[in-house]
Design an enzyme around this catalytic site. Sequence first.
Site, PDB file in Angstrom:
ATOM      1  N   GLY A 189       0.778  -1.237   0.000  1.00 24.61           N
ATOM      2  CA  GLY A 189       0.000   0.000   0.000  1.00 24.61           C
ATOM      3  C   GLY A 189       0.805   1.279   0.000  1.00 24.61           C
ATOM      4  O   GLY A 189       0.319   2.306   0.474  1.00 24.61           O
ATOM      5  N   ASN A 197       1.423   3.014  -2.610  1.00 25.34           N
ATOM      6  CA  ASN A 197       0.684   3.932  -3.491  1.00 25.34           C
ATOM      7  C   ASN A 197      -0.541   4.500  -2.789  1.00 25.34           C
ATOM      8  O   ASN A 197      -0.881   5.660  -2.982  1.00 25.34           O
ATOM      9  CB  ASN A 197       0.309   3.240  -4.808  1.00 25.34           C
ATOM     10  N   MET A 206      -3.960  -6.704  -7.231  1.00 28.27           N
ATOM     11  CA  MET A 206      -3.402  -7.792  -8.035  1.00 28.27           C
ATOM     12  C   MET A 206      -4.453  -8.784  -8.521  1.00 28.27           C
ATOM     13  O   MET A 206      -4.209  -9.979  -8.564  1.00 28.27           O
ATOM     14  CB  MET A 206      -2.324  -8.527  -7.224  1.00 28.27           C
ATOM     15  N   HIS A 225       0.617   1.316 -13.183  1.00 28.32           N
ATOM     16  CA  HIS A 225       1.405   0.163 -13.630  1.00 28.32           C
ATOM     17  C   HIS A 225       2.889   0.552 -13.645  1.00 28.32           C
ATOM     18  O   HIS A 225       3.235   1.630 -14.145  1.00 28.32           O
ATOM     19  CB  HIS A 225       0.943  -0.284 -15.024  1.00 28.32           C
TER      20      HIS A 225
END
Length: 210
Positions: free
Chosen positions: A17, A19, A96, A115
């Site tokens: 986490g 991001n 994912m 990505h």
Amino acid sequence: MGSVQKAKIAVLVSGGGTNLQALIDAQKSNIIKSGEIVLVVSNNPNAYAITRASLAGIPSVIVSKKELGSQEAFEEKLIGVLEENGIELIILAGFMSILSESFTSRYPKRIINVHPSLIPSFCGKGFYGLRVHEEALKKGVKVTGATVHYVNEIPDGGEIILQRSVSVKRNETPESLQQKVMRQAEWKILPKAAELVSNEIIKSRKVTKK
Ligand code: GAR
């Protein structure tokens, strides 16, 4: 922002986490001002991202495909949770699990993904996490980076919103490259894209109201 209601954001996660953390920090520092993270959804009950959400006071739910048994049941549950919370923007931040066309077609231009490569290189089914950087190093690329794109039915195939490049030095390992791409590219462009799309959502809302 005045009286305009911020776009309601759900962040979907599976792991560490970082991001998600970048999004939370960007919200605090007003880089994201048109949207608000109101929910974190994890498909992995052990994801550290859940702890990050609770430390930031953001509610989280676990929706596990394993427990639900099928892709259909998983997506049905996901849709229920998103609808209950009035979600307008879905951000895949290290999520994912591939979403089917029946899910993605419900939210055109309302799902974005980060990505860890410069799409169209090293992307699509099977390219996720460290594997992306291993393949980039195997190929010997001198430049890589990250991409934020809209999500459609093609894995990593939706319209590109933002990209940032990162140079690959000699003696780079997949782990060092992953860190560099996150730090220099992902954590910068994901919050920026979240703001751009949240702002679009607010504007489109105003148009429909008139
Ligand atoms: C990030 O590098 C993200 O770009 C990647 O997984 C990592 C998650 O890290 N996503 C993909 O590879 C999706 N195809 P995080 O949980 O610390 O944000």
